[in-house]
Design an enzyme around this catalytic site. Structure first.
Site, short mmCIF file in Angstrom:
data_model
loop_
_atom_site.label_atom_id
_atom_site.label_comp_id
_atom_site.label_asym_id
_atom_site.label_seq_id
_atom_site.Cartn_x
_atom_site.Cartn_y
_atom_site.Cartn_z
CD1 TRP A 326 33.78 57.36 73.08
CD2 TRP A 326 33.67 56.64 70.80
NE1 TRP A 326 32.47 57.20 72.69
CE2 TRP A 326 32.23 56.63 71.51
CE3 TRP A 326 33.71 56.34 69.68
CZ2 TRP A 326 30.99 56.53 70.73
CZ3 TRP A 326 32.40 56.09 68.80
CH2 TRP A 326 31.14 56.28 69.34
CG ASP A 327 33.33 61.30 74.62
OD1 ASP A 327 33.44 60.22 74.57
OD2 ASP A 327 32.45 62.19 74.94
CD GLU A 468 28.36 53.27 77.09
OE1 GLU A 468 27.39 53.74 77.94
OE2 GLU A 468 29.69 53.65 77.35
CE LYS A 581 24.08 55.99 76.63
NZ LYS A 581 25.43 55.87 77.60
CD GLN A 582 26.40 56.27 72.53
OE1 GLN A 582 26.15 55.84 73.61
NE2 GLN A 582 27.60 56.67 72.05
#
Ligand code: BGC
Length: 731
Positions: A326-327, A468, A581-582
């Site tokens: 998806w980056d 994630e 995580k993000q």
């Protein structure tokens, strides 16, 4: 910008830095990526000519992109090998001129009381990306007999190889070397040809030598003080993915051919920077880091194809399986949309052309529509394995659910299409698969919707959001917001069905009952549960998130028994805590900031940022963007700089045990551009118009850059103290 600012320099030699330097001194042209290693290096030093869009699988190993036989290999011998690893030297430097896309190396060796200087420059051809150029010069302060061996190293560095099971050599004499490597069952081939010329004071014959898996052009030259030996090597790569071989594909290493290619290459970059460089007055460090990031994006853009995307680690090697995540749509696309929309179209087209793979994946899981590959290789093949992490304690593969449950990937594809249509106004992609892609993605999300008996809302259960570390959660805010966006986008496109050419429209109307789908998707969008802000304004990341243990990132880190332990999964240290995580909720709010009060944006920024490990390079730029929308540009700044510096600083995680996992970070590079465009300059597209409400951090005086919007170029100037950006049409 001062030309010095466009140079990346490294003095001296430190073997520990080889992996990092391979990324920092990277050269590429979208067709091939060449790691910044030295001519005398071999696979032990992670030399790689990484190829875009060609993959192979050996045994049970991960399917990964091919590296070409290394055409940069050179041995110099003057009584001893002239190798930085073994020979004494007085000077050694590497300089990447990222304004011109040229890498230079200079080493002054000290052997037998002689100072032998070796300089070398190399660049990949931006105009014809099959070609790569290298020219070196050797001088000595005393007479020396120098042996030169330069050619192609067939001992290729692979992570899950070896991929070539046989080679066919075609080297008739020293001036032209050619080899074709074949993968098992001849599924793929890669052909490398190198033309070598040696220009020495006296006529020198080139011989051919085949030794230790190396095909070499060799010459011995007597070099006197004041004399120069020049070696020109021009290489050409051709693969089974390239269609028909052209007539002019023979490389030529004549001085004229080299000089012409060099001039054209420099002119290419000059033009590229004219339309894409970003001037940041008042902050040299940020300007340098950002433009260096843009250098990388230019170097990995697939301009040689009409349908191809960019892998998560660019072309810096085989890590992340050379796969597309998806980056691309969520982080990288903006840069190309606003500087080179043709490339953006190529990236989108890749997703349109891989729709059959996405439909198959959905069907395999029992869903309708299109479920895109989490780690997409050619044809949309999902390279993500069921066991994407190895447990450090048991050394056993750990079941991860990225492939099965990161359903937000299909929404990223739709988001990319939506941005493309908005920014370019080019509706032609609708007829080339975009209409079906959006409809099929909407059908996919529709098939994920669940309603409890007697319930009045749709839910999306059992997913993984961007974070994630928390697997298989229900009603992830980001996922539900994105799914709703997909339904709404499908409805928009249904209103545009008349824009399709008659024959295409007829086939669409035959395939889909648009009126029925309109009702279905409208109802889905209306009834899909979107977690709302609590009294304190904070939105829960997923159902039950607030019942997790509330501990700091540091506490979670302190619980690790092994620094390499995975934080997520069944027993991960973060899994049962609120540590993420993000950017997750933050990503959704940055994208849909218009739908929420500033107080909500602020509350979530304040809540989630301290709970974020930033364990992915995709995290910082999303917090930077959200901070800008919160009106906190000064707080956005360090996150922006972190994102922009991911590759210029290097030093990120390079190894997991014995497996190399390093590489470059295109999403972080693109995210930094997004920060400038959408964040600091505040550029948005509203009802087909560009608007700009800047939010400059205190240390930036002025931002100047060009963008293209719906076919017209504009120069954007943002100045401290001015409420609006200046947008001037330009050539
Ligand atoms: C991140 C993903 C990202 C992938 C590739 C992972 O570590 O969690 O969001 O897509 O890396 O960059």
């Amino acid at each position: 910008m001062d030309r010095e600012e466009w140079l990346i320099k490294e003095e001296g030699y430190d073997g520990e830095k080889t992996a990092d330097n391979g990324n920092r001194f990277f050269l590429g042209n979208g067709y091939m990526g060449v790691r910044g290693t030295l001519s005398e290096f071999t696979k032990e030093d992670l030399c790689a000519v990484n190829l875009a869009g060609i993959y192979d699988k050996v045994g049970d190993g991960w399917r990964e992109p091919l590296n070409a036989p290394n055409f940069l290999y050179t041995e110099l011998f003057a009584g001893a090998p002239l190798n930085v690893k073994t020979a004494p030297f007085e000077e050694h430097s590497l300089i990447l001129d990222f304004y011109s896309g040229i890498l230079r190396r200079k080493t002054v060796f000290l052997v037998d009381n002689k100072r032998i200087s070796y300089t070398c420059e190399r660049f990949p051809d931006m105009k014809d990306p099959h070609f790569f150029y290298e020219c070196s010069e050797v001088e000595s302060d005393r007479e020396v007999e120098l042996s030169v061996k330069t050619g192609i190293d067939l001992d290729v560095w692979d992570i899950n190889g070896p991929h070539y099971v046989r080679f066919e050599e075609n080297c008739k004499e020293g001036r032209l070397l050619e080899v074709t490597g074949f993968t098992a069952e001849d599924r793929e081939f890669v052909r490398v040809s190198s033309s070598v010329s040696v220009f020495s004071p006296e006529e020198t014959a080139l011989s051919f030598e085949n030794r230790d898996k190396k095909l070499l052009s060799t010459a011995t030259v007597l070099l006197r003080p004041g004399e120069k030996l020049k070696i020109c090597k021009v290489s050409h790569v051709f693969t089974s993915k390239d269609g028909k071989e052209g007539k002019d594909d023979r490389p030529s290493s004549s001085k004229e051919a080299y000089a012409r290619a060099r001039e054209e290459h420099i002119a290419w970059w000059e033009e590229a920077w004219d339309r894409s460089k970003v001037l940041i007055e008042g902050d040299k460090e940020a300007m340098r880091a950002l433009n260096y990031s843009l250098y990388h994006l230019h170097s990995i853009a697939p301009r040689h194809r009409k349908s191809m995307s960019i892998p998560a680690r660019g072309l810096s090697g085989q890590t992340y399986k050379g796969a597309v995540f998806w980056d691309t749509e969520m982080f990288i696309l903006d840069f190309f949309l606003f500087t080179e929309p043709e490339v953006a179209r190529t990236l989108i087209k890749y997703r349109l052309d891989t729709l059959p793979g996405a439909k198959k994946k959905a069907a395999d899981y029992g869903y309708s529509g299109a479920f895109y590959a989490w780690e997409s290789q050619e044809g949309g093949f999902d390279a993500c394995s069921d066991y994407n992490v190895t447990d450090v304690f048991t050394k056993r593969p750990m079941r991860t659910y990225f492939k099965d449950k990161q359903v937000h990937i299909s929404a990223a594809v739709v988001y990319g299409i939506r941005r493309y249509l908005e920014a370019t106004g080019d509706m032609s992609i609708l007829a080339e698969g975009a209409f079906e892609t959006v409809t099929e993605c909407a059908l996919f999300y529709y098939s994920l919707l669940l309603k409890r008996a007697g319930g009045d809302r749709y839910e999306i259960r059992d997913v993984i959001g961007p974070d994630e570390y928390h697997e298989r959660v229900n009603n992830n805010f980001y996922t539900n917001m994105m799914a709703r966006m997909v339904f709404l986008e499908a409805l928009e496109l249904f209103d545009r069905v008349n824009l399709l050419p008659a024959d295409k429209r007829a086939s669409i109307l035959e395939k889909y009952d648009i009126d029925a789908l309109r009702n279905t998707f409208r109802q889905a969008a209306e009834e899909l549960f979107i977690p709302s802000p609590g009294e304190d304004g904070v939105i829960r990341q997923f159902d039950g998130y607030f019942s997790l243990e509330d501990v700091s990132v540091e506490t979670v880190r302190s619980r690790l028994l092994d620094p390499k332990e995975y934080w997520g999964g069944a027993y991960g240290v973060a899994s049962d805590t609120r540590v993420i995580k993000q950017a997750d909720v933050a990503t959704a709010l940055a994208l849909f900031h218009d739908s929420y009060e500033k107080s909500v944006l602020n509350a979530n920024y304040n809540f989630y940022e301290p709970r974020t490990e930033h364990g992915s390079s995709l995290s910082a730029c999303m917090y930077a963007l959200l901070a800008c929308y919160c009106g906190r540009a000064d707080e956005a700044y360090p996150f922006f700089l972190k994102s922009a510096s991911a590759d210029i600083k290097g030093g990120g995680k390079q190894w997991a045990g014995l497996v190399y996992i390093g590489g470059t970070h295109p999403a972080s590079e693109g995210g930094a551009y997004m920060n400038v465009l959408r964040g600091f300059a505040g550029i948005e597209i509203k009802n087909g118009e560009l608007t700009a409400t800047p939010k400059l951090p205190g240390n930036i005086e002025r931002l100047v850059f060009k963008i293209v919007f719906r076919g017209k170029r504009y120069k954007v100037t943002v100045e401290k103290g001015r409420e609006e950006a200046i947008l001037e049409p330009c050539g």
